[in-house]
Design a protein around this motif. Structure first.
Motif, mmCIF file in Angstrom:
data_model
loop_
_atom_site.group_PDB
_atom_site.id
_atom_site.type_symbol
_atom_site.label_atom_id
_atom_site.label_comp_id
_atom_site.label_asym_id
_atom_site.label_seq_id
_atom_site.Cartn_x
_atom_site.Cartn_y
_atom_site.Cartn_z
ATOM 1 N N ILE A 1 -4.640 -13.084 11.705
ATOM 2 C CA ILE A 1 -3.454 -12.441 12.277
ATOM 3 C C ILE A 1 -2.200 -12.953 11.587
ATOM 4 O O ILE A 1 -1.313 -12.170 11.220
ATOM 5 C CB ILE A 1 -3.406 -12.669 13.799
ATOM 6 C CG1 ILE A 1 -4.494 -11.844 14.490
ATOM 7 C CG2 ILE A 1 -2.031 -12.310 14.356
ATOM 8 C CD1 ILE A 1 -4.671 -12.173 15.955
ATOM 9 N N ALA A 2 -2.108 -14.254 11.376
ATOM 10 C CA ALA A 2 -0.950 -14.826 10.679
ATOM 11 C C ALA A 2 -0.881 -14.318 9.247
ATOM 12 O O ALA A 2 0.203 -13.988 8.742
ATOM 13 C CB ALA A 2 -1.019 -16.343 10.704
ATOM 14 N N LEU A 3 -2.019 -14.234 8.587
ATOM 15 C CA LEU A 3 -2.062 -13.710 7.226
ATOM 16 C C LEU A 3 -1.637 -12.245 7.187
ATOM 17 O O LEU A 3 -0.868 -11.835 6.313
ATOM 18 C CB LEU A 3 -3.470 -13.864 6.650
ATOM 19 C CG LEU A 3 -3.673 -13.356 5.235
ATOM 20 C CD1 LEU A 3 -2.903 -14.229 4.256
ATOM 21 C CD2 LEU A 3 -5.153 -13.347 4.902
ATOM 22 N N GLY A 4 -2.104 -11.460 8.147
ATOM 23 C CA GLY A 4 -1.729 -10.045 8.202
ATOM 24 C C GLY A 4 -0.241 -9.853 8.425
ATOM 25 O O GLY A 4 0.390 -9.006 7.775
ATOM 26 N N GLU A 5 0.330 -10.612 9.336
ATOM 27 C CA GLU A 5 1.769 -10.507 9.576
ATOM 28 C C GLU A 5 2.568 -10.948 8.344
ATOM 29 O O GLU A 5 3.572 -10.338 7.985
ATOM 30 C CB GLU A 5 2.175 -11.335 10.790
ATOM 31 C CG GLU A 5 1.644 -10.795 12.102
ATOM 32 C CD GLU A 5 2.223 -9.437 12.453
ATOM 33 O OE1 GLU A 5 3.438 -9.230 12.300
ATOM 34 O OE2 GLU A 5 1.441 -8.569 12.879
ATOM 35 N N GLY A 6 2.115 -12.013 7.711
ATOM 36 C CA GLY A 6 2.780 -12.472 6.495
ATOM 37 C C GLY A 6 2.707 -11.443 5.380
ATOM 38 O O GLY A 6 3.678 -11.220 4.653
ATOM 39 N N LEU A 7 1.547 -10.811 5.223
ATOM 40 C CA LEU A 7 1.399 -9.777 4.194
ATOM 41 C C LEU A 7 2.290 -8.577 4.472
ATOM 42 O O LEU A 7 2.846 -7.978 3.541
ATOM 43 C CB LEU A 7 -0.064 -9.336 4.101
ATOM 44 C CG LEU A 7 -1.012 -10.307 3.429
ATOM 45 C CD1 LEU A 7 -2.451 -9.844 3.598
ATOM 46 C CD2 LEU A 7 -0.669 -10.471 1.970
ATOM 47 N N PHE A 8 2.450 -8.219 5.742
ATOM 48 C CA PHE A 8 3.315 -7.083 6.086
ATOM 49 C C PHE A 8 4.752 -7.346 5.657
ATOM 50 O O PHE A 8 5.373 -6.529 4.980
ATOM 51 C CB PHE A 8 3.246 -6.810 7.590
ATOM 52 C CG PHE A 8 4.183 -5.734 8.043
ATOM 53 C CD1 PHE A 8 3.869 -4.407 7.827
ATOM 54 C CD2 PHE A 8 5.375 -6.046 8.671
ATOM 55 C CE1 PHE A 8 4.729 -3.397 8.239
ATOM 56 C CE2 PHE A 8 6.245 -5.059 9.081
ATOM 57 C CZ PHE A 8 5.918 -3.723 8.872
ATOM 58 N N TYR A 9 5.273 -8.504 6.034
ATOM 59 C CA TYR A 9 6.655 -8.813 5.686
ATOM 60 C C TYR A 9 6.825 -9.081 4.187
ATOM 61 O O TYR A 9 7.862 -8.763 3.609
ATOM 62 C CB TYR A 9 7.174 -9.986 6.517
ATOM 63 C CG TYR A 9 7.377 -9.576 7.961
ATOM 64 C CD1 TYR A 9 8.368 -8.675 8.300
ATOM 65 C CD2 TYR A 9 6.551 -10.060 8.959
ATOM 66 C CE1 TYR A 9 8.549 -8.279 9.608
ATOM 67 C CE2 TYR A 9 6.722 -9.662 10.273
ATOM 68 C CZ TYR A 9 7.720 -8.771 10.592
ATOM 69 O OH TYR A 9 7.887 -8.374 11.885
ATOM 70 N N PHE A 10 5.814 -9.655 3.557
ATOM 71 C CA PHE A 10 5.871 -9.857 2.109
ATOM 72 C C PHE A 10 5.897 -8.522 1.381
ATOM 73 O O PHE A 10 6.617 -8.368 0.382
ATOM 74 C CB PHE A 10 4.684 -10.695 1.643
ATOM 75 C CG PHE A 10 4.650 -10.919 0.159
ATOM 76 C CD1 PHE A 10 5.636 -11.655 -0.465
ATOM 77 C CD2 PHE A 10 3.624 -10.388 -0.610
ATOM 78 C CE1 PHE A 10 5.611 -11.867 -1.844
ATOM 79 C CE2 PHE A 10 3.593 -10.592 -1.974
ATOM 80 C CZ PHE A 10 4.583 -11.334 -2.596
ATOM 81 N N ALA A 11 5.143 -7.534 1.863
ATOM 82 C CA ALA A 11 5.143 -6.215 1.225
ATOM 83 C C ALA A 11 6.520 -5.572 1.308
ATOM 84 O O ALA A 11 7.046 -5.069 0.310
ATOM 85 C CB ALA A 11 4.091 -5.310 1.883
ATOM 86 N N ILE A 12 7.122 -5.613 2.481
ATOM 87 C CA ILE A 12 8.426 -4.977 2.661
ATOM 88 C C ILE A 12 9.520 -5.730 1.904
ATOM 89 O O ILE A 12 10.277 -5.151 1.119
ATOM 90 C CB ILE A 12 8.779 -4.889 4.161
ATOM 91 C CG1 ILE A 12 7.725 -4.079 4.929
ATOM 92 C CG2 ILE A 12 10.161 -4.302 4.368
ATOM 93 C CD1 ILE A 12 7.555 -2.658 4.467
ATOM 94 N N LEU A 13 9.610 -7.030 2.130
ATOM 95 C CA LEU A 13 10.687 -7.815 1.511
ATOM 96 C C LEU A 13 10.495 -7.973 0.002
ATOM 97 O O LEU A 13 11.474 -7.983 -0.748
ATOM 98 C CB LEU A 13 10.797 -9.175 2.186
ATOM 99 C CG LEU A 13 11.195 -9.139 3.660
ATOM 100 C CD1 LEU A 13 11.181 -10.540 4.251
ATOM 101 C CD2 LEU A 13 12.539 -8.476 3.846
#
Length: 87
Positions: free
Chosen positions: A52-64
């Protein structure tokens, strides 16, 4: 400018795919309900918490990450060129 676009696109695609995988595993309770936008499990185990932490991090990394290469870096480069011409 093409290299910045491709770097941002690569970040968006790669991190977005990682987020889709994690969201598909943990945020899709059924095919009739909300998919990829459901809620996370209520009592996750250790590996589920890591995912879950990895998924949330990947989401924000993709956008930013995409915004950084598509907007921020070109703006900085144009500002440097304008400053160099003015000087």
């Amino acid at each position: 400018m093409a290299d910045e676009f491709m770097k941002g696109f690569g970040i968006l695609v790669t991190a977005g795919l990682g987020w889709l995988v994690v969201a598909g595993w943990y945020k899709t309770p059924s095919f009739q309900g909300p998919q990829l936008l459901g809620t996370y499990p209520e009592d996750p185990g250790v590996y589920t918490q890591i995912a879950i932490a990895l998924g949330e991090g990947l989401f924000y990394f993709a956008i930013l990450g995409a915004l950084a290469f598509w907007v921020l870096i070109p703006v900085i480069n144009q500002a440097r060129e304008a400053y160099a011409e003015r000087k």
